[in-house]
Design a protein around this motif. Structure first.
Motif, PDB file in Angstrom:
ATOM      1  N   LEU B 112      32.713-135.402  42.336  1.00  0.00           N
ATOM      2  CA  LEU B 112      32.667-136.376  43.425  1.00  0.00           C
ATOM      3  C   LEU B 112      31.238-136.472  43.982  1.00  0.00           C
ATOM      4  N   SER B 113      30.324-136.882  43.112  1.00  0.00           N
ATOM      5  CA  SER B 113      28.987-137.239  43.572  1.00  0.00           C
ATOM      6  C   SER B 113      28.533-138.352  42.660  1.00  0.00           C
ATOM      7  N   ILE B 114      27.647-139.217  43.173  1.00  0.00           N
ATOM      8  CA  ILE B 114      27.336-140.413  42.400  1.00  0.00           C
ATOM      9  C   ILE B 114      26.573-140.035  41.131  1.00  0.00           C
ATOM     10  N   ALA B 115      25.556-139.205  41.298  1.00  0.00           N
ATOM     11  CA  ALA B 115      24.730-138.861  40.143  1.00  0.00           C
ATOM     12  C   ALA B 115      24.763-137.360  39.925  1.00  0.00           C
ATOM     13  N   ASP B 116      24.831-136.958  38.662  1.00  0.00           N
ATOM     14  CA  ASP B 116      24.741-135.541  38.343  1.00  0.00           C
ATOM     15  C   ASP B 116      23.365-135.274  37.761  1.00  0.00           C
ATOM     16  N   ILE B 117      22.423-134.925  38.615  1.00  0.00           N
ATOM     17  CA  ILE B 117      21.084-134.614  38.137  1.00  0.00           C
ATOM     18  C   ILE B 117      20.937-133.105  38.197  1.00  0.00           C
ATOM     19  N   ASP B 118      20.368-132.494  37.177  1.00  0.00           N
ATOM     20  CA  ASP B 118      20.292-131.035  37.213  1.00  0.00           C
ATOM     21  C   ASP B 118      19.086-130.559  38.014  1.00  0.00           C
ATOM     22  N   MET B 119      18.270-131.477  38.550  1.00  0.00           N
ATOM     23  CA  MET B 119      17.200-131.059  39.450  1.00  0.00           C
ATOM     24  C   MET B 119      17.387-131.766  40.791  1.00  0.00           C
ATOM     25  N   SER B 120      18.615-131.780  41.258  1.00  0.00           N
ATOM     26  CA  SER B 120      18.923-132.631  42.402  1.00  0.00           C
ATOM     27  C   SER B 120      18.226-132.173  43.674  1.00  0.00           C
ATOM     28  N   ALA B 121      17.955-130.866  43.808  1.00  0.00           N
ATOM     29  CA  ALA B 121      17.237-130.414  45.006  1.00  0.00           C
ATOM     30  C   ALA B 121      15.848-131.037  45.038  1.00  0.00           C
ATOM     31  N   LEU B 122      15.217-131.107  43.881  1.00  0.00           N
ATOM     32  CA  LEU B 122      13.897-131.733  43.780  1.00  0.00           C
ATOM     33  C   LEU B 122      13.994-133.220  44.114  1.00  0.00           C
ATOM     34  N   TYR B 123      15.023-133.857  43.582  1.00  0.00           N
ATOM     35  CA  TYR B 123      15.245-135.283  43.846  1.00  0.00           C
ATOM     36  C   TYR B 123      15.380-135.542  45.332  1.00  0.00           C
ATOM     37  N   VAL B 124      16.162-134.686  46.000  1.00  0.00           N
ATOM     38  CA  VAL B 124      16.370-134.846  47.434  1.00  0.00           C
ATOM     39  C   VAL B 124      15.043-134.790  48.171  1.00  0.00           C
ATOM     40  N   VAL B 125      14.232-133.802  47.819  1.00  0.00           N
ATOM     41  CA  VAL B 125      12.937-133.642  48.491  1.00  0.00           C
ATOM     42  C   VAL B 125      12.040-134.829  48.198  1.00  0.00           C
ATOM     43  N   ALA B 126      12.036-135.274  46.933  1.00  0.00           N
ATOM     44  CA  ALA B 126      11.149-136.368  46.534  1.00  0.00           C
ATOM     45  C   ALA B 126      11.517-137.655  47.256  1.00  0.00           C
ATOM     46  N   ILE B 127      12.801-137.992  47.236  1.00  0.00           N
ATOM     47  CA  ILE B 127      13.224-139.242  47.867  1.00  0.00           C
ATOM     48  C   ILE B 127      13.107-139.141  49.388  1.00  0.00           C
ATOM     49  N   GLY B 128      13.428-137.943  49.903  1.00  0.00           N
ATOM     50  CA  GLY B 128      13.313-137.763  51.350  1.00  0.00           C
ATOM     51  C   GLY B 128      11.893-137.974  51.831  1.00  0.00           C
ATOM     52  N   GLY B 129      10.905-137.640  50.982  1.00  0.00           N
ATOM     53  CA  GLY B 129       9.510-137.844  51.362  1.00  0.00           C
ATOM     54  C   GLY B 129       9.138-139.305  51.498  1.00  0.00           C
ATOM     55  N   LEU B 130       9.936-140.195  50.873  1.00  0.00           N
ATOM     56  CA  LEU B 130       9.622-141.621  50.960  1.00  0.00           C
ATOM     57  C   LEU B 130       9.984-142.203  52.320  1.00  0.00           C
ATOM     58  N   GLY B 131      10.845-141.473  53.057  1.00  0.00           N
ATOM     59  CA  GLY B 131      11.327-142.008  54.324  1.00  0.00           C
ATOM     60  C   GLY B 131      10.214-142.344  55.298  1.00  0.00           C
ATOM     61  N   VAL B 132       9.099-141.616  55.181  1.00  0.00           N
ATOM     62  CA  VAL B 132       8.010-141.813  56.129  1.00  0.00           C
ATOM     63  C   VAL B 132       7.348-143.183  55.941  1.00  0.00           C
ATOM     64  N   TYR B 133       7.456-143.748  54.740  1.00  0.00           N
ATOM     65  CA  TYR B 133       6.787-145.032  54.495  1.00  0.00           C
ATOM     66  C   TYR B 133       7.364-146.136  55.374  1.00  0.00           C
ATOM     67  N   GLY B 134       8.680-146.142  55.484  1.00  0.00           N
ATOM     68  CA  GLY B 134       9.292-147.184  56.316  1.00  0.00           C
ATOM     69  C   GLY B 134       8.779-147.120  57.734  1.00  0.00           C
ATOM     70  N   VAL B 135       8.677-145.900  58.254  1.00  0.00           N
ATOM     71  CA  VAL B 135       8.269-145.740  59.644  1.00  0.00           C
ATOM     72  C   VAL B 135       6.813-146.146  59.830  1.00  0.00           C
TER      73      VAL B 135
END
Lengths: 174, 341
Positions: B112-135
């Motif tokens: 029950l998760s959309i994507a099964d990435i085996d480096m998902s912790a890295l993905y979370v950090v990488a995408i989370g870092g993009l949040g600052v651009y909007g602001v």
């Protein structure tokens, strides 16, 4: 010169987190406090006889004729020029009655001078506070909107006499 | 290329999870007002629907009918792009969060998760870092001094706290030996004391504080900071663009609460019930996550805002050294074989 001495913080206070947890538990407990909101349109405002709301005209015991004799004292007393009276003669034993009695509620400042000026107990401050309409003209109240049976204002009348007893007695000529 | 049934199941999962997240975000706007009201001994919104439950819908409709104003001197492209950039990263991050274990939909065995990435912790950090651009783009493109200051502060704050957050995640990753969120969750299976919060309390505290800074929530909401900056980075925004910023903020809150659950509270694992059915796991996940969501609200209506220099001092002088020390300690223990394998 005022020297403000900073309070020495203990280690626990300087760590922030224990104090933050304390503050959080305080606001968490506040959630279960009884609510103090008044649901205004459904729950009315608390009023009593001391409430100085909008002025209303009293009717005599027959609930038809106004106590007002259109002497014009309230009109004179009104500091906001909110009252307009046109008198006329009548077959009643008091001989005069208002033909037109209008209070512009947009001008009225709810000061209560009319109540004090009236020699005939014809106008009193009611506990009615709500005042809203869509036009200005609708807020110029005429006799139909102003008249109230005496029973509705009785508490205010009793209170009025109670607080004014002293000067009424001392200034009484009888 | 997967067959059509699998594809449909994936689409269904994606739709359900995104829909659920937007529902949570909408519910959070109501919860925020309700909880703030309760804390202040008030009742809160109660006019739209039973107990005000339809308030978010009313708010949404209102946002749609508001006039959209684009300031004359604003950068037209970036001004329109920034709200999307603020909302999208939070929504992307949710893709890898494992909400429950294995589930079988229409005969297709899946998680029950959309994507099964085996480096998902890295993905979370990488995408989370993009949040600052909007602001920061929202603040800069508005061409207003308040917006710009808000955007600058927010970017400085998010960059500094991201470090501590990543280091906190790193110590979890070192401990569980995997970047896969599902394996991190699986590592916390079993009893309640298997949760990472007990073995990594410092990382938990650091991560929690950093999530508040990352989502620009009180007491670190320098991006908005009404008394000083009018509205901060979204001063010039109106209508749905403004709503998108808030949607992004609430989605980010949901994601951060989910991540805290995943990293530290055993995610969807039910204590003492290893092979619980998926809906029990989902319920456990929801319960743990709503705990943190509630904490977000409680903190907002309790703590005053920090001063900006205090924020920076805490971020760089306290959190970062602690996080580094924590990673070092965890690494040392791991190399001594304390955590197994």
């Amino acid at each position: 010169m005022v020297i403000v001495k900073r309070k020495e913080l203990s280690l626990m206070e300087r760590l922030f987190l224990p104090e933050i947890v304390r503050a959080l538990s305080h606001s968490f407990r506040a959630i279960f406090q009884p609510k103090i909101t008044r649901q205004y349109p459904e729950e009315g405002l608390p009023t009593n006889e001391v409430t100085r709301g909008q002025p209303r005209l009293t009717l005599l015991e027959d609930n038809e004729t106004l106590a007002c004799v259109s002497c014009g004292l309230c009109e004179v007393a009104c500091p906001a020029y909110a009252i307009t009276i046109d008198g006329q003669e009548t077959d009643r034993f008091i001989e005069r009655e208002p033909e037109r009695f209008e209070i512009d509620m947009l001008r009225c400042i709810l000061c209560g001078f009319c109540e004090e000026a009236c020699p005939k107990d014809a106008i009193f401050m009611s506990d009615e506070l709500e005042l809203a309409d869509f036009t200005r003209a609708a807020l110029v109240y005429d006799i139909d909107k102003l008249k109230r049976p005496k029973a509705a204002l009785q508490k205010r009348i009793d209170y009025f006499y109670k607080v004014n007893d002293r000067w009424r007695k001392s200034s009484s000529t009888s | 290329m997967p067959d059509s049934t699998t594809l449909l199941v994936w689409l269904l999962k994606a739709g359900l999870i995104y829909g659920g997240m937007l529902g949570v975000a909408a519910g959070m706007t109501l919860a925020e007002r309700k909880v703030s009201a309760w804390i202040q001994w008030r009742i809160g919104p109660n006019r739209v629907g039973p107990f005000g439950t339809l308030q978010p819908i009313a708010d949404g409709i209102k946002f749609f009918f508001k006039e959209e104003v684009v300031p004359r001197d604003a950068n037209p492209v970036l001004f329109r792009l920034a709200p999307m950039l603020a909302a999208v990263p939070a929504m992307l991050t949710v893709a890898v969060i494992p909400f429950a274990g294995d589930i079988s939909i229409a005969g297709v065995q899946t998680t029950l998760s959309i994507a099964d990435i085996d480096m998902s912790a890295l993905y979370v950090v990488a995408i989370g870092g993009l949040g600052v651009y909007g602001v920061i783009l929202g603040g800069w493109s508005s061409n207003s001094k308040y917006s710009l200051l808000g955007g600058l502060r927010a970017s400085a704050q998010m960059v500094s706290y991201e470090l501590s957050m990543i280091l906190a995640i790193l110590s979890i990753v070192v401990m569980s030996g995997s970047l896969d969120l599902r394996e991190i969750v699986a590592g916390q299976a079993g009893a309640i004391w298997q949760w990472n919060i007990w073995s990594q309390p410092l990382a938990f505290v650091l991560f929690l504080v950093a999530t508040f800074a990352e989502t620009n929530r009180h007491p670190f909401d320098f991006a908005e900071c009404e008394p000083e900056l009018v509205g901060g980075f979204h001063t010039e925004y109106s209508s749905m663009k403004f709503a998108l910023f808030f949607l992004g903020e609430y989605c980010a809150m949901f994601v951060m609460a989910s991540l805290t659950t995943t990293f530290f509270l055993g995610g969807s694992e039910v204590p003492f019930w290893a092979d619980a059915p998926w809906f029990v796991q989902l319920g456990a996940f929801a319960a743990k996550t709503s705990l943190f969501l509630f904490l977000f609200l409680l903190v907002r209506w309790t703590l005053p805002r920090f001063r900006f220099d205090q924020l920076m001092a805490i971020g760089w002088k306290v959190m970062l050294p602690l996080a580094l020390a924590n990673v070092f300690l965890t690494g040392a223990l791991a190399s001594l074989g304390v955590y197994g394998s």
